[in-house]
Design a protein around this motif. Structure first.
Motif, PDB file in Angstrom:
ATOM      1  N   SER A   1       0.836  -1.302   0.042  1.00 32.10           N
ATOM      2  CA  SER A   1      -0.031   0.079   0.069  1.00 32.10           C
ATOM      3  C   SER A   1       0.708   1.215   0.184  1.00 32.10           C
ATOM      4  O   SER A   1       0.519   2.277  -0.811  1.00 32.10           O
ATOM      5  N   SER A   2       2.071   1.246   0.598  1.00 28.87           N
ATOM      6  CA  SER A   2       2.812   2.384   0.825  1.00 28.87           C
ATOM      7  C   SER A   2       3.523   2.584  -0.796  1.00 28.87           C
ATOM      8  O   SER A   2       3.650   3.675  -0.961  1.00 28.87           O
ATOM      9  N   GLY A   3       3.934   1.428  -1.231  1.00 28.35           N
ATOM     10  CA  GLY A   3       4.413   1.560  -2.854  1.00 28.35           C
ATOM     11  C   GLY A   3       3.723   2.035  -3.510  1.00 28.35           C
ATOM     12  O   GLY A   3       3.546   3.004  -4.506  1.00 28.35           O
ATOM     13  N   ALA A   4       2.150   1.595  -3.495  1.00 26.44           N
ATOM     14  CA  ALA A   4       1.111   2.093  -4.458  1.00 26.44           C
ATOM     15  C   ALA A   4       1.037   3.578  -4.203  1.00 26.44           C
ATOM     16  O   ALA A   4       0.901   4.671  -5.229  1.00 26.44           O
ATOM     17  N   ALA A   5       0.895   4.322  -3.119  1.00 28.95           N
ATOM     18  CA  ALA A   5       0.643   5.721  -2.779  1.00 28.95           C
ATOM     19  C   ALA A   5       1.822   6.310  -3.188  1.00 28.95           C
ATOM     20  O   ALA A   5       1.710   7.627  -3.742  1.00 28.95           O
ATOM     21  N   TYR A   6       3.197   5.844  -3.128  1.00 29.29           N
ATOM     22  CA  TYR A   6       4.490   6.364  -3.455  1.00 29.29           C
ATOM     23  C   TYR A   6       4.193   6.719  -5.046  1.00 29.29           C
ATOM     24  O   TYR A   6       4.595   7.792  -5.545  1.00 29.29           O
ATOM     25  N   VAL A   7       4.112   5.803  -5.759  1.00 31.82           N
ATOM     26  CA  VAL A   7       4.036   5.879  -7.264  1.00 31.82           C
ATOM     27  C   VAL A   7       2.794   6.755  -7.652  1.00 31.82           C
ATOM     28  O   VAL A   7       3.258   7.312  -8.616  1.00 31.82           O
ATOM     29  N   ALA A   8       1.882   6.527  -6.882  1.00 33.82           N
ATOM     30  CA  ALA A   8       0.663   7.629  -7.274  1.00 33.82           C
ATOM     31  C   ALA A   8       0.987   9.202  -7.222  1.00 33.82           C
ATOM     32  O   ALA A   8       0.554   9.897  -7.903  1.00 33.82           O
ATOM     33  N   ARG A   9       1.744   9.321  -6.214  1.00 30.33           N
ATOM     34  CA  ARG A   9       2.212  10.849  -6.130  1.00 30.33           C
ATOM     35  C   ARG A   9       3.415  11.041  -6.811  1.00 30.33           C
ATOM     36  O   ARG A   9       3.555  12.224  -6.963  1.00 30.33           O
ATOM     37  N   LEU A  10       3.876  10.174  -7.765  1.00 30.18           N
ATOM     38  CA  LEU A  10       4.877  10.924  -8.580  1.00 30.18           C
ATOM     39  C   LEU A  10       4.442  11.703  -9.689  1.00 30.18           C
ATOM     40  O   LEU A  10       5.363  12.385 -10.363  1.00 30.18           O
ATOM     41  N   GLY A  11       3.231  11.784 -10.160  1.00 28.88           N
ATOM     42  CA  GLY A  11       2.756  12.157 -11.179  1.00 28.88           C
ATOM     43  C   GLY A  11       2.858  13.886 -10.994  1.00 28.88           C
ATOM     44  O   GLY A  11       2.974  14.499 -12.197  1.00 28.88           O
ATOM     45  N   TYR A  12       3.053  14.306  -9.544  1.00 34.61           N
ATOM     46  CA  TYR A  12       3.092  15.770  -9.522  1.00 34.61           C
ATOM     47  C   TYR A  12       4.504  16.384 -10.072  1.00 34.61           C
ATOM     48  O   TYR A  12       4.711  17.234 -10.356  1.00 34.61           O
TER      49      TYR A  12
ATOM     50  N   LEU B   1      -4.794  13.357  -3.288  1.00 35.31           N
ATOM     51  CA  LEU B   1      -4.304  12.343  -2.367  1.00 35.31           C
ATOM     52  C   LEU B   1      -3.705  13.066  -1.189  1.00 35.31           C
ATOM     53  O   LEU B   1      -4.100  12.696  -0.116  1.00 35.31           O
ATOM     54  N   GLY B   2      -2.961  14.298  -1.119  1.00 35.41           N
ATOM     55  CA  GLY B   2      -2.818  14.878  -0.202  1.00 35.41           C
ATOM     56  C   GLY B   2      -3.819  15.818   0.563  1.00 35.41           C
ATOM     57  O   GLY B   2      -3.890  15.586   1.746  1.00 35.41           O
ATOM     58  N   ALA B   3      -4.841  16.221  -0.124  1.00 30.92           N
ATOM     59  CA  ALA B   3      -5.843  16.730   0.411  1.00 30.92           C
ATOM     60  C   ALA B   3      -6.919  15.777   1.170  1.00 30.92           C
ATOM     61  O   ALA B   3      -7.151  15.753   2.380  1.00 30.92           O
ATOM     62  N   TYR B   4      -6.826  14.339   0.472  1.00 32.77           N
ATOM     63  CA  TYR B   4      -7.812  13.270   1.166  1.00 32.77           C
ATOM     64  C   TYR B   4      -7.103  12.826   2.596  1.00 32.77           C
ATOM     65  O   TYR B   4      -7.460  12.759   3.540  1.00 32.77           O
ATOM     66  N   GLU B   5      -5.751  12.592   2.333  1.00 29.63           N
ATOM     67  CA  GLU B   5      -4.810  12.234   3.483  1.00 29.63           C
ATOM     68  C   GLU B   5      -4.916  12.988   4.659  1.00 29.63           C
ATOM     69  O   GLU B   5      -4.951  12.693   5.876  1.00 29.63           O
ATOM     70  N   GLY B   6      -4.921  14.427   4.253  1.00 33.65           N
ATOM     71  CA  GLY B   6      -4.919  15.369   5.409  1.00 33.65           C
ATOM     72  C   GLY B   6      -6.284  15.336   6.141  1.00 33.65           C
ATOM     73  O   GLY B   6      -6.250  15.558   7.423  1.00 33.65           O
ATOM     74  N   GLY B   7      -7.452  15.313   5.479  1.00 37.36           N
ATOM     75  CA  GLY B   7      -8.824  14.962   6.176  1.00 37.36           C
ATOM     76  C   GLY B   7      -8.866  13.679   6.956  1.00 37.36           C
ATOM     77  O   GLY B   7      -9.300  13.587   7.826  1.00 37.36           O
TER      78      GLY B   7
END
Length: 549
Positions: free
Chosen positions: A368-379, A437-443
């Motif tokens: 799950s952490s790897g999936a989140a990390y790869v998903a963040r690379l788009g920015y 993802l940043g806004a969602y995880e912040g909430g």
């Protein structure tokens, strides 16, 4: 727990895992495709690029990065310190107004200031009328240059540094600053030796965000004829029809972007934050009077004036004098296309963020952490790179499918995916998923783990817990994520230019086309609509800034 609930629970978790992994794989697809396409291009293309444009693109891009990082650092940190640690007339208003330039795409400022500062513009025309000089009798700074592009980018990107630096200064304890003053340091010395080092991680994060946006920018540098990797990718793909060259340029830009993302992660990972002790106290703002107050007002007001107020005034005058009818069927079509793309992309991106974020919460671990990390690379991946990375594999798939259908059934399928709206929407998802993802995880951090346990004890499946517990609590965060992605898509230019379907133009494309034809008055009309849309999330940010003190 009833036996039937366990399979349902496992099925829900399995669906979340599949969705999160699919999202991560799709986010990684453009980067892998660019790498493979660049390798398949061969060494001849690399040598040709080295002999012609690669060094020039590299030097210009690095110079632009250096100018923008320096400018955003000085304006963002200086303004944040003044409005946080001092008091002067208008400080409360400027504290919020300093965020407004974030609503402007840099290319919109480029159109406005070119109209004012270019040779036929009002400034130089007035100068010639007053002095009687001819065109070659005086020197005037050239707006269409690397320094001009850097100035436009600094004016719209400094709020990244300002917001993070301001938050860091607000969280600092005043005891360390007062201790430095008691040991003989001046206010300026205490700022340099104590406050600035403590805020370094936040400031570095803001500067790196501004740098990433700089290397991803296309509209400003293309209009100013500044040759960077972003313009080189577009020229290679559409003007020279050199797919291998475009892929190899995209790989260079991708490598630089990923290096910046790695630096941001490293500096954020090394940062250490400690809760203030009971002895900590908030440093009271220093009251500024006389010339010091006037200087602070000027320093904080100049970025707002040149980054928001003046561009709006110029664009309004330009738009009023143009022949563009915002209510014509043609312009209503541009607005409809822009809103449709932005709305669909925002909804899909937030859904993808929910699947990745909630899976990481339910099943913390490497997967799950790897999936989140790869998903963040788009920015960290510019829109032009994503466009090339998606067009290469899907064009190959469309061509292979069409060839097979012709050989087997004598039917031509054409391009089913390439050039479609859905592929463009998926490019937006890859580009802006990190923001959602940043806004969602912040909430999500506000939802205590005990709520999940209570829901599970009452027989709720993971999907039921998400639907009945998390989503109602996270509604404000999800709305913020929707608005941020919506406006980012409205402003996005390089991926839209490369991937949009034939005869499917947006406001950003229309503004770019008119500006490229030197019809700046006409370009002001779609630019104003884009800015008006961009004010929505900025207003939310301003409200949050007002509550933080």
């Amino acid at each position: 727990m009833p036996e039937t609930a366990r399979p349902r629970s496992r099925d829900g978790l399995r669906l979340l895992a599949i969705a999160a992994i699919l999202v991560a794989c799709f986010c990684a697809l453009p980067m892998l495709a660019v790498l493979l396409a660049a390798i398949s291009g061969g060494t001849d293309t690399v040598q040709h690029l080295l002999d012609t444009v690669l060094l020039r693109y590299t030097g210009t891009t690095l110079l632009l990065v250096a100018l923008v990082s320096t400018g955003t650092f000085m304006i963002g940190v200086g303004a944040a310190w003044l409005v946080t640690m001092t008091r002067f007339p208008g400080a409360r208003m400027l504290e919020i107004a300093l965020v407004l330039p974030l609503a402007f795409p840099a290319y919109v400022l480029a159109y406005a200031y070119t109209h004012v500062l270019d040779h036929p513009g009002i400034v130089q025309a007035t100068l010639r009328d007053v002095t009687g000089w001819g065109p070659r009798d005086y020197w005037f700074p050239e707006i269409r240059s690397v320094s001009g592009a850097a100035a436009m980018l600094v004016l719209v990107l400094y709020p990244y540094v300002y917001l993070l630096a301001r938050a860091a200064f607000l969280q600092q304890s005043g005891t360390t600053f007062l201790a430095a003053r008691a040991l003989g340091s001046s206010a300026w010395g205490a700022f340099l030796k104590v406050s600035l080092p403590l805020a370094r991680p936040a400031i570095a994060g803001g500067v790196l965000l501004a740098v990433m946006e700089t290397i991803a920018d296309f509209g400003t540098v293309a209009y100013f004829s500044v040759q960077t990797f972003a313009t080189g990718i577009y020229t290679s793909w559409f003007t020279l029809f050199d797919r291998a060259g475009a892929a190899q340029l995209a790989l260079c830009l991708l490598s630089f972007a990923l290096l910046l993302a790695m630096l941001e992660r490293v500096q954020r990972g090394r940062a250490k934050y400690h809760d203030p002790t009971r002895r900590a106290q908030r440093l009271p703002p220093a009251e500024l009077r006389g010339w010091k107050a006037a200087a602070a007002m000027t320093l904080c007001g100049i970025p707002v004036l040149f980054g928001a107020v003046l561009p709006v005034i110029v664009l309004l005058f330009m738009g009023i004098g143009s022949d563009q009818d915002l209510l014509s069927p043609r312009y209503l079509g541009f607005i409809r296309n822009s809103v449709t793309l932005a709305g669909v992309a925002a909804a899909l991106t937030v859904l993808a963020a929910i699947s990745v974020g909630f899976f990481r919460r339910l099943k913390p671990g490497r997967l799950s952490s790897g999936a989140a990390y790869v998903a963040r690379l788009g920015y960290a991946v510019p829109g032009g790179v994503i466009a090339v990375g998606l067009l290469v594999p899907f064009a190959a798939f469309d061509n292979a499918l069409d060839a097979w259908m012709r050989a087997t059934f004598d039917i031509s399928t054409g391009l089913l995916i390439t050039g479609s709206i859905w592929l463009l929407v998926l490019a937006y998802l890859v580009r802006f998923l990190a923001a959602a993802l940043g806004a969602y995880e912040g909430g999500q951090s506000m939802v205590h783990a005990n709520m999940d346990a209570a829901a599970r004890s009452l027989g709720q499946t993971p999907i039921g817990t998400l639907r009945r517990v998390h989503l109602p609590i996270l509604a404000p965060s999800l709305l913020t994520a929707l608005l941020i992605v919506f406006v980012d898509v409205m402003k996005e230019l390089p991926a839209t230019l490369i991937m949009r379907p034939f005869n499917y133009d947006t406001l950003a494309v229309q503004a770019y086309r008119l500006a490229s034809d030197e019809r700046l008055d006409g370009a002001a009309v779609p630019s104003l609509v884009i800015v008006a849309m961009g004010l929505l999330p900025v207003i939310l940010i301003c409200r949050q800034v007002g509550r933080q003190r």
